[in-house]
Design a protein around this motif. Structure first.
Motif, PDB file in Angstrom:
ATOM      1  N   ASN A 123      -2.427  -1.449   2.230  1.00 23.91           N
ATOM      2  CA  ASN A 123      -3.206  -0.330   1.875  1.00 23.91           C
ATOM      3  C   ASN A 123      -2.852   0.614   0.862  1.00 23.91           C
ATOM      4  OD1 ASN A 123      -5.022  -1.241   3.944  1.00 23.91           O
ATOM      5  ND2 ASN A 123      -3.368  -0.071   5.567  1.00 23.91           N
ATOM      6  N   LYS A 124      -1.916   0.211  -0.103  1.00 26.66           N
ATOM      7  CA  LYS A 124      -1.537   0.859  -1.192  1.00 26.66           C
ATOM      8  C   LYS A 124      -2.340   0.634  -2.552  1.00 26.66           C
ATOM      9  CE  LYS A 124       2.885   2.126   0.439  1.00 26.66           C
ATOM     10  NZ  LYS A 124       4.339   2.208   0.286  1.00 26.66           N
ATOM     11  N   HIS A 125      -2.837   1.771  -3.314  1.00 28.34           N
ATOM     12  CA  HIS A 125      -3.376   1.264  -4.498  1.00 28.34           C
ATOM     13  C   HIS A 125      -2.538   1.408  -5.693  1.00 28.34           C
ATOM     14  CE1 HIS A 125      -6.970   1.352  -7.226  1.00 28.34           C
ATOM     15  NE2 HIS A 125      -6.477   2.230  -7.736  1.00 28.34           N
TER      16      HIS A 125
END
Length: 131
Positions: A123-125
């Motif tokens: 879920n990290k950008h």
């Protein structure tokens, strides 16, 4: 089950009591000629029906590998008995080995390292800039 094209079941023995209530299902199975139909469709299997008065019924499968499997058919109906006969016909006779209890061990650890929850990057950008 066939191993290299050879069926493994060599002998099927059916033991039952002439008078006992627990043998009523196997007596119906024998009198309904289903065992004769099974014998006609599997001519290489030696089928023996034996009377053992005062004992619970069981079916014993002897395999060409030397192993035996024995299944109690006490108080079972005809479809259940037929299912067990076909199960003995389709099995190899080998003992079941549990393979899931032993963890996988290796002499060479992973090049990527051990996973930890801190490495969860789903879920990290990430910004990727190409210049």
């Amino acid at each position: 089950m066939a191993t290299r094209g050879v069926k493994q079941l060599a002998k099927l023995q059916v033991f039952y009591c002439e008078h006992g209530g627990s043998s009523s299902g196997i007596r119906e199975y024998i009198s309904s000629n289903r065992i004769i139909d099974f014998a006609a469709s599997n001519p290489k299997i030696n089928i023996e029906v034996k009377v053992r008065n005062g004992k619970h019924p069981f079916i014993k499968g002897g395999y060409i590998t030397g192993f035996d499997k024995q299944i109690c058919v006490k108080n079972l109906d005809i479809p259940s008995i037929q299912k067990f006969v076909y199960m003995l016909n389709n099995s190899s006779g080998r003992k079941i080995k549990n393979l899931s209890n032993k963890p996988v061990k290796t002499d060479t650890p992973s090049v990527q390292g051990v996973w930890t929850p801190a490495l969860d990057i789903v879920n990290k950008h990430f910004d990727v800039k190409i210049t």
